[in-house]
Design a protein around this motif. Structure first.
Motif, PDB file in Angstrom:
ATOM      1  N   VAL A 173       8.335  51.860 -91.609  1.00 17.57           N
ATOM      2  CA  VAL A 173       8.889  53.214 -91.531  1.00 17.57           C
ATOM      3  C   VAL A 173       9.788  53.306 -90.305  1.00 17.57           C
ATOM      4  O   VAL A 173       9.378  52.951 -89.198  1.00 17.57           O
ATOM      5  CB  VAL A 173       7.772  54.279 -91.440  1.00 17.57           C
ATOM      6  CG1 VAL A 173       8.370  55.671 -91.268  1.00 17.57           C
ATOM      7  CG2 VAL A 173       6.883  54.227 -92.670  1.00 17.57           C
ATOM      8  N   ILE A 174      11.027  53.746 -90.512  1.00 13.68           N
ATOM      9  CA  ILE A 174      11.925  53.952 -89.386  1.00 13.68           C
ATOM     10  C   ILE A 174      12.165  55.441 -89.186  1.00 13.68           C
ATOM     11  O   ILE A 174      12.211  56.217 -90.140  1.00 13.68           O
ATOM     12  CB  ILE A 174      13.264  53.198 -89.564  1.00 13.68           C
ATOM     13  CG1 ILE A 174      14.069  53.783 -90.718  1.00 13.68           C
ATOM     14  CG2 ILE A 174      13.038  51.716 -89.747  1.00 13.68           C
ATOM     15  CD1 ILE A 174      15.512  53.316 -90.733  1.00 13.68           C
ATOM     16  N   LYS A 175      12.288  55.821 -87.916  1.00 13.74           N
ATOM     17  CA  LYS A 175      12.531  57.218 -87.555  1.00 13.74           C
ATOM     18  C   LYS A 175      14.012  57.382 -87.223  1.00 13.74           C
ATOM     19  O   LYS A 175      14.537  56.672 -86.360  1.00 13.74           O
ATOM     20  CB  LYS A 175      11.669  57.600 -86.360  1.00 13.74           C
ATOM     21  CG  LYS A 175      10.179  57.591 -86.644  1.00 13.74           C
ATOM     22  CD  LYS A 175       9.355  57.698 -85.372  1.00 13.74           C
ATOM     23  CE  LYS A 175       9.704  58.943 -84.572  1.00 13.74           C
ATOM     24  NZ  LYS A 175       8.840  59.071 -83.371  1.00 13.74           N
ATOM     25  N   VAL A 176      14.650  58.332 -87.889  1.00 15.85           N
ATOM     26  CA  VAL A 176      16.081  58.584 -87.711  1.00 15.85           C
ATOM     27  C   VAL A 176      16.273  59.955 -87.075  1.00 15.85           C
ATOM     28  O   VAL A 176      15.746  60.958 -87.566  1.00 15.85           O
ATOM     29  CB  VAL A 176      16.830  58.530 -89.051  1.00 15.85           C
ATOM     30  CG1 VAL A 176      18.321  58.778 -88.849  1.00 15.85           C
ATOM     31  CG2 VAL A 176      16.595  57.196 -89.756  1.00 15.85           C
ATOM     32  N   ALA A 177      17.033  60.003 -85.991  1.00 14.90           N
ATOM     33  CA  ALA A 177      17.430  61.271 -85.394  1.00 14.90           C
ATOM     34  C   ALA A 177      18.790  61.658 -85.960  1.00 14.90           C
ATOM     35  O   ALA A 177      19.746  60.896 -85.852  1.00 14.90           O
ATOM     36  CB  ALA A 177      17.508  61.152 -83.872  1.00 14.90           C
ATOM     37  N   ALA A 178      18.871  62.825 -86.599  1.00 15.23           N
ATOM     38  CA  ALA A 178      20.116  63.292 -87.218  1.00 15.23           C
ATOM     39  C   ALA A 178      20.739  64.387 -86.363  1.00 15.23           C
ATOM     40  O   ALA A 178      20.064  65.352 -85.994  1.00 15.23           O
ATOM     41  CB  ALA A 178      19.848  63.810 -88.625  1.00 15.23           C
ATOM     42  N   ILE A 179      22.012  64.217 -86.049  1.00 16.63           N
ATOM     43  CA  ILE A 179      22.716  65.140 -85.147  1.00 16.63           C
ATOM     44  C   ILE A 179      23.982  65.638 -85.823  1.00 16.63           C
ATOM     45  O   ILE A 179      24.784  64.842 -86.316  1.00 16.63           O
ATOM     46  CB  ILE A 179      23.079  64.436 -83.829  1.00 16.63           C
ATOM     47  CG1 ILE A 179      21.826  63.906 -83.151  1.00 16.63           C
ATOM     48  CG2 ILE A 179      23.827  65.383 -82.893  1.00 16.63           C
ATOM     49  CD1 ILE A 179      22.119  62.934 -82.028  1.00 16.63           C
ATOM     50  N   CYS A 180      24.159  66.948 -85.827  1.00 15.92           N
ATOM     51  CA  CYS A 180      25.366  67.555 -86.388  1.00 15.92           C
ATOM     52  C   CYS A 180      26.259  68.050 -85.259  1.00 15.92           C
ATOM     53  O   CYS A 180      25.800  68.743 -84.348  1.00 15.92           O
ATOM     54  CB  CYS A 180      25.003  68.712 -87.309  1.00 15.92           C
ATOM     55  SG  CYS A 180      26.448  69.510 -88.058  1.00 15.92           S
TER      56      CYS A 180
ATOM     57  N   GLY B  60      10.046  54.780 -96.525  1.00 18.60           N
ATOM     58  CA  GLY B  60      10.181  54.042 -95.274  1.00 18.60           C
ATOM     59  C   GLY B  60      11.163  54.629 -94.287  1.00 18.60           C
ATOM     60  O   GLY B  60      11.419  54.020 -93.248  1.00 18.60           O
ATOM     61  N   MET B  61      11.719  55.794 -94.582  1.00 19.28           N
ATOM     62  CA  MET B  61      12.669  56.424 -93.654  1.00 19.28           C
ATOM     63  C   MET B  61      12.281  57.885 -93.456  1.00 19.28           C
ATOM     64  O   MET B  61      12.039  58.604 -94.413  1.00 19.28           O
ATOM     65  CB  MET B  61      14.097  56.311 -94.195  1.00 19.28           C
ATOM     66  CG  MET B  61      15.142  57.014 -93.344  1.00 19.28           C
ATOM     67  SD  MET B  61      16.837  56.844 -94.021  1.00 19.28           S
ATOM     68  CE  MET B  61      17.329  55.277 -93.293  1.00 19.28           C
ATOM     69  N   GLN B  62      12.223  58.303 -92.203  1.00 20.49           N
ATOM     70  CA  GLN B  62      11.950  59.695 -91.854  1.00 20.49           C
ATOM     71  C   GLN B  62      13.111  60.215 -91.021  1.00 20.49           C
ATOM     72  O   GLN B  62      13.441  59.626 -89.982  1.00 20.49           O
ATOM     73  CB  GLN B  62      10.646  59.813 -91.058  1.00 20.49           C
ATOM     74  CG  GLN B  62       9.405  59.377 -91.812  1.00 20.49           C
ATOM     75  CD  GLN B  62       8.159  59.373 -90.941  1.00 20.49           C
ATOM     76  OE1 GLN B  62       8.236  59.497 -89.719  1.00 20.49           O
ATOM     77  NE2 GLN B  62       7.010  59.215 -91.576  1.00 20.49           N
ATOM     78  N   ILE B  63      13.730  61.300 -91.472  1.00 22.01           N
ATOM     79  CA  ILE B  63      14.867  61.879 -90.757  1.00 22.01           C
ATOM     80  C   ILE B  63      14.449  63.187 -90.108  1.00 22.01           C
ATOM     81  O   ILE B  63      13.880  64.062 -90.764  1.00 22.01           O
ATOM     82  CB  ILE B  63      16.053  62.135 -91.703  1.00 22.01           C
ATOM     83  CG1 ILE B  63      16.521  60.844 -92.360  1.00 22.01           C
ATOM     84  CG2 ILE B  63      17.210  62.790 -90.943  1.00 22.01           C
ATOM     85  CD1 ILE B  63      17.632  61.022 -93.376  1.00 22.01           C
ATOM     86  N   GLU B  64      14.717  63.302 -88.831  1.00 23.55           N
ATOM     87  CA  GLU B  64      14.473  64.551 -88.104  1.00 23.55           C
ATOM     88  C   GLU B  64      15.805  65.104 -87.601  1.00 23.55           C
ATOM     89  O   GLU B  64      16.547  64.409 -86.901  1.00 23.55           O
ATOM     90  CB  GLU B  64      13.527  64.339 -86.927  1.00 23.55           C
ATOM     91  CG  GLU B  64      13.266  65.621 -86.146  1.00 23.55           C
ATOM     92  CD  GLU B  64      12.354  65.436 -84.947  1.00 23.55           C
ATOM     93  OE1 GLU B  64      12.089  66.432 -84.245  1.00 23.55           O
ATOM     94  OE2 GLU B  64      11.911  64.295 -84.710  1.00 23.55           O
TER      95      GLU B  64
END
Length: 197
Positions: free
Chosen positions: A10-17, A43-47
């Motif tokens: 599982v990878i953690k992704v930080a999403a920025i606008c 396997g992917m989590q986006i915050e």
């Protein structure tokens, strides 16, 4: 006795606008990415990490090696992420002021962007935000960010068929598929770069 399959990393992704506007098409791209991730990408989590509350970059606000509370919280989110997803609108042929401000804060010592995989998507008129993406890639060289090269995702928001609804939500199935392909590429690249298996 059958062997159990290994758990998927599982990878953690930080999403920025880069846009602060609530109905932003670029924010809509991130909402779509989160939804697609929850529905069809294991396997992917986006915050989504909000940058609206960050003060203007000013080293006078750094006191005894500490940053303002909003900056510390933002830097912590970036530090904890395995990879970064940018939604980068184009202002005057470049990236936005709020996005550059967030980038500058997180680059202060220690640079929490360093050695992270990243992907960019953008929506807008004309080139679909492409010039902002190329400027962001230039900035990423100094930050030591590692951007995926393909697929590129430029969404021409004002050309038919309609891509977004009146609230900025992505409604075009083809564009959603392109967002999914971008996420899958970022996932695979992150596993490879981080040597996760």
């Amino acid at each position: 006795m059958a062997m159990e399959a290994a758990a998927q990393p599982v990878i953690k992704v930080a999403a920025i606008c880069g846009s602060l506007r609530k109905g932003s098409f670029n924010r809509g791209l991130i909402r779509s990415a989160v939804q697609l991730c929850n529905e069809s990408i294991n396997g992917m989590q986006i915050e989504y990490v909000d940058i609206e509350g960050l003060p203007f970059m000013n080293t006078d606000l750094e006191v005894n090696g500490a940053y303002p509370a909003a900056v510390e919280a933002f830097r912590s989110k970036i530090r904890e992420a395995d990879s970064i997803l940018f939604a980068s609108p184009e202002y005057n042929y470049s990236l936005t002021g709020p996005l550059k401000n967030a980038i500058d804060w997180a680059s202060r010592p220690p640079n929490v962007w360093a050695d992270k995989p990243a992907a960019i998507m953008s929506a807008g008129g004309g080139f679909g935000g492409g010039r902002s993406q190329y400027h962001l890639r230039q900035v990423g060289v100094f930050l030591d960010l590692h951007f995926i090269n393909k697929p590129e995702l430029f969404v021409q928001a004002f050309q038919p068929p309609q891509k977004f609804d009146s609230e900025g939500n992505l409604i075009d199935p083809d564009t959603k598929e392109r967002v999914k392909n971008l996420l899958l590429s970022l996932y695979a690249f992150t596993l490879r770069l981080k040597n996760i298996s």
